[in-house]
Motif scaffolding. Structure first.
Motif, short mmCIF file in Angstrom:
data_model
loop_
_atom_site.label_atom_id
_atom_site.label_comp_id
_atom_site.label_asym_id
_atom_site.label_seq_id
_atom_site.Cartn_x
_atom_site.Cartn_y
_atom_site.Cartn_z
N HIS A 268 0.82 -1.22 0.00
CA HIS A 268 0.00 0.00 0.00
C HIS A 268 0.85 1.27 0.00
N THR A 269 2.13 1.15 -0.32
CA THR A 269 3.03 2.31 -0.36
C THR A 269 3.61 2.46 -1.76
N VAL A 270 3.61 3.70 -2.24
CA VAL A 270 4.09 3.96 -3.59
C VAL A 270 5.05 5.15 -3.55
N GLN A 271 6.07 5.11 -4.41
CA GLN A 271 7.00 6.22 -4.57
C GLN A 271 6.87 6.74 -6.01
N ARG A 272 6.84 8.07 -6.13
CA ARG A 272 6.63 8.69 -7.43
C ARG A 272 7.67 9.77 -7.68
N LEU A 273 7.98 9.97 -8.95
CA LEU A 273 8.92 11.01 -9.37
C LEU A 273 8.21 11.90 -10.39
N SER A 274 8.39 13.21 -10.25
CA SER A 274 7.77 14.17 -11.17
C SER A 274 8.81 15.17 -11.63
N VAL A 275 8.61 15.71 -12.83
CA VAL A 275 9.48 16.74 -13.37
C VAL A 275 8.61 17.75 -14.11
N GLY A 276 9.00 19.02 -14.08
CA GLY A 276 8.18 20.01 -14.74
C GLY A 276 8.92 21.31 -15.01
N VAL A 277 8.26 22.15 -15.78
CA VAL A 277 8.74 23.49 -16.09
C VAL A 277 7.65 24.47 -15.68
N LYS A 278 8.04 25.53 -14.97
CA LYS A 278 7.07 26.51 -14.49
C LYS A 278 7.54 27.91 -14.87
N LEU A 279 6.67 28.67 -15.56
CA LEU A 279 6.90 30.08 -15.84
C LEU A 279 6.03 30.88 -14.90
N ASP A 280 6.65 31.71 -14.06
CA ASP A 280 5.92 32.42 -13.00
C ASP A 280 6.41 33.86 -12.96
N TRP A 304 11.91 22.03 -12.36
CA TRP A 304 11.88 21.41 -11.05
C TRP A 304 11.78 19.89 -11.14
N LEU A 305 12.22 19.24 -10.07
CA LEU A 305 12.18 17.79 -9.93
C LEU A 305 11.56 17.48 -8.57
N GLY A 306 10.57 16.55 -8.56
CA GLY A 306 9.86 16.26 -7.32
C GLY A 306 9.80 14.78 -7.01
N PHE A 307 9.71 14.46 -5.72
CA PHE A 307 9.59 13.08 -5.25
C PHE A 307 8.44 13.01 -4.26
N GLU A 308 7.67 11.92 -4.30
CA GLU A 308 6.56 11.74 -3.38
C GLU A 308 6.55 10.32 -2.83
N TRP A 309 6.35 10.22 -1.54
CA TRP A 309 6.14 8.95 -0.84
C TRP A 309 4.71 8.97 -0.32
N PHE A 310 3.90 7.98 -0.75
CA PHE A 310 2.49 7.98 -0.36
C PHE A 310 2.11 6.60 0.15
N GLU A 311 1.60 6.56 1.38
CA GLU A 311 1.13 5.32 1.98
C GLU A 311 -0.39 5.38 2.13
N SER A 312 -1.07 4.39 1.60
CA SER A 312 -2.53 4.35 1.65
C SER A 312 -2.98 3.48 2.82
N ASN A 313 -3.62 4.12 3.79
CA ASN A 313 -4.14 3.40 4.96
C ASN A 313 -5.41 4.11 5.42
N TYR A 314 -6.44 3.99 4.61
CA TYR A 314 -7.67 4.75 4.83
C TYR A 314 -8.60 4.04 5.81
N GLN A 315 -9.30 4.86 6.59
CA GLN A 315 -10.38 4.37 7.45
C GLN A 315 -11.59 5.27 7.26
#
Length: 540
Positions: A268-280, A304-315
């Motif tokens: 129930h745990t997933v790791q994700r990687l994201s990359v993007g370009v932002k004009l601000d 930018w480069l991003g990392f996410e750790w997500f654990e699913s444990n819903y009640q």
């Protein structure tokens, strides 16, 4: 001839045997491993807005059911994360249930195995949904924090039963007035792509937005995509003790493109990687009401480069943020980090780095108490800007004193350095300190502590509103504002009050309506006496 009859009888017997399916309830386990079963059929049970078998049913309940376009079968099926012929996975059933409950046009949803057929190792899955009233006229006159807010228009959150949203409104508040239109499709033709279009013609400028994205809509999603373009021209007011002392015009132009991958998944745990370009790009200029020079322009365009750790444990819980509703609360760890490199080739005014972190976690403290932590950190280190830091953390404690009594407390701490003038922290009104006007104190730092006792009554006003009675106290302070000129009430603020909490139980905009009578504890003679506050919020 005899052989054909025997063959026909055998086929009929096999079909009758296969048709002998056994009904089960949601809590009853299936015999054997769930992976041994295959989904043979999916049954949809779509329920209308009001239950006409309940007490106190009157004419408008019948009228609402008759004229409401119930959510279409196609809209429900588009959100299903499983299909016939697929191996049974209870986790996907639970994810689908949560996804359906997140749709504001549905009041509730349940997904479970209704029958199992031992002859061919198949199951039947039942998907039950209950609609909300989704066509909402926006006719409101609210008073909150010393300011009046007006909204006139309509919002349809389930356009012709498709799940799409359309809103048209005229609005007026302390900052501006104007017209706004918005269209949102949360799931385009079952592809899980989303789109949003918005245009606003304001008294101080205009806003438009276009977004097309495909999020990580389920735990096992492999990819995400995003594109957004946004432009906003408006006047920004600066406040002292709730009064405007300066204005200037802000022009924001924003464009973002990003994509993400699932790196790995363990249970129930997933790791994700994201990359993007932002004009601000943000520009500021004086207007006719300016008494001070505007802030300096800035451009934080970056890769930018991003990392996410997500654990699913819903009640599934009740009376957590709302009341009398099933709420899906995740007790798993959620952590993310993003590193952005400011790029002058993209338009940034200077080179530098931007770092962002967030952490969310909910803990059970005993059998009827919970602790919720939400924290984030933003660091900006650019060559031509002062080094900027902002740490935000919010700690909530929720205690069920009984089935109908809840105590909610929260502590919010925001510590910043060298924040941009248009992004300083404000308290008062919407931002805590409910007895004080909007933007009563502003600064780079703030602390707010609040506590609310909520008694959930048995009153259900014609299936329209659930009612709770509340009493609350607030204490807080915002400080470290280099532009602050008035010394009065710059210390700690206190306030207390009583009020009603109304939850529209069958409406798609299911925010809690808070009607409060509050009293500030202050040395400001302009705020003596009791004040009333009327605001709708998604949660405490």
């Amino acid at each position: 001839m005899i052989r054909r009859c025997v063959t026909l009888l055998l086929l009929i017997c096999q079909q009758l045997q296969a048709a002998e399916c056994i009904a089960v309830n949601a809590e009853q386990p299936l015999p054997g491993k769930t992976a041994d079963w295959t989904i043979a059929a999916i049954e949809l049970q779509r329920n209308d807005i009001f239950d006409l078998n309940k007490k106190h049913v009157v004419w408008f309940h019948y009228l609402a059911n008759d004229y409401h376009v119930i959510t279409s079968e196609q809209a429900i099926r588009d959100d299903l994360l499983f299909q016939t012929g697929q191996r049974l996975d209870p986790a996907l059933l639970n994810e689908t249930e949560r996804l359906l409950r997140s749709r504001r046009y549905l009041r509730h949803a349940e997904v479970s195995v209704s029958h199992y057929c031992p002859a061919d190792n198949t199951v039947k899955v039942k998907v039950s949904s209950w609609d909300n009233w989704s066509l909402l006229p926006k006719i409101s006159l609210g008073h909150e924090g010393g300011e009046t807010k007006t909204n006139l228009g309509f919002a349809e959150d389930n356009l012709w039963g498709t799940g799409n949203q359309l809103m048209v409104e005229y609005f007026s508040d302390s900052e501006r007035h104007g017209y706004k239109t918005r269209f949102l499709s949360p799931n385009i033709s079952g592809s899980h792509w989303q789109t949003a279009l918005q245009y606003a013609d304001n008294s101080d400028g205009e806003t438009y937005q276009f977004r097309l994205n495909k999020p990580f809509y389920q735990l096992g999603s492999e990819r995400s995509y995003g594109f957004e373009v946004f432009k906003d021209i408006k006047d920004i007011s600066e406040y002292q003790r709730g009064d405007v002392y300066n204005e200037y015009q802000s022009k924001v132009q924003y464009l973002s493109v990003d994509t993400g991958w699932k790196l790995s998944q363990q249970g129930h745990t997933v790791q994700r990687l994201s990359v993007g370009v932002k004009l601000d790009d943000r520009h500021f200029s004086a207007n006719e009401y300016s008494t001070l020079p505007p802030p300096p322009d800035r451009d934080l365009s970056q890769v930018w480069l991003g990392f996410e750790w997500f654990e699913s444990n819903y009640q599934k819980l009740h009376n957590f943020y709302l009341f009398n509703r099933v709420e899906d609360i995740n007790f798993g760890w959620q952590f993310g980090a993003r590193v952005g490199a400011l790029s002058t080739s993209l338009g940034a005014y200077s080179a530098g780095m931007q770092y962002q972190l967030f952490l969310n976690k909910t803990w059970a403290v005993g059998q009827s108490s919970w602790l919720v932590l939400n924290s984030d950190l933003n660091l900006l280190d650019a060559t031509k800007l002062p080094q900027q830091r902002l740490f935000n953390t919010q700690l909530r404690y929720i205690k069920h004193l009984s089935d109908n009594q809840v105590w909610l407390s929260q502590l919010r701490v925001a510590m910043g350095d060298n924040l941009f003038r248009d992004e300083r922290i404000a308290i008062g009104g919407d931002e805590g300190m409910r007895a004080f006007p909007l933007y009563y104190q502003t600064g780079d730092k703030a602390i707010i502590a609040s506590s609310e006792y909520r008694y959930i009554t048995p009153w259900h006003v014609y299936q329209l509103f659930d009612v709770a009675i509340a009493a609350f106290v607030d204490a807080g302070r915002a400080w470290d504002n280099p532009d602050q000129q008035i010394e009065l009430d710059q210390g700690r603020l206190y306030g207390y009050g009583i009020g009603l909490r109304l939850l529209p139980s069958h409406a798609s905009r299911g925010s809690i309506i808070s009607i409060d009578l509050s009293k500030p504890v202050t040395n400001n003679p302009e705020l003596s006496g009791w004040r009333w506050r009327f605001i709708a919020k998604k949660e405490f």
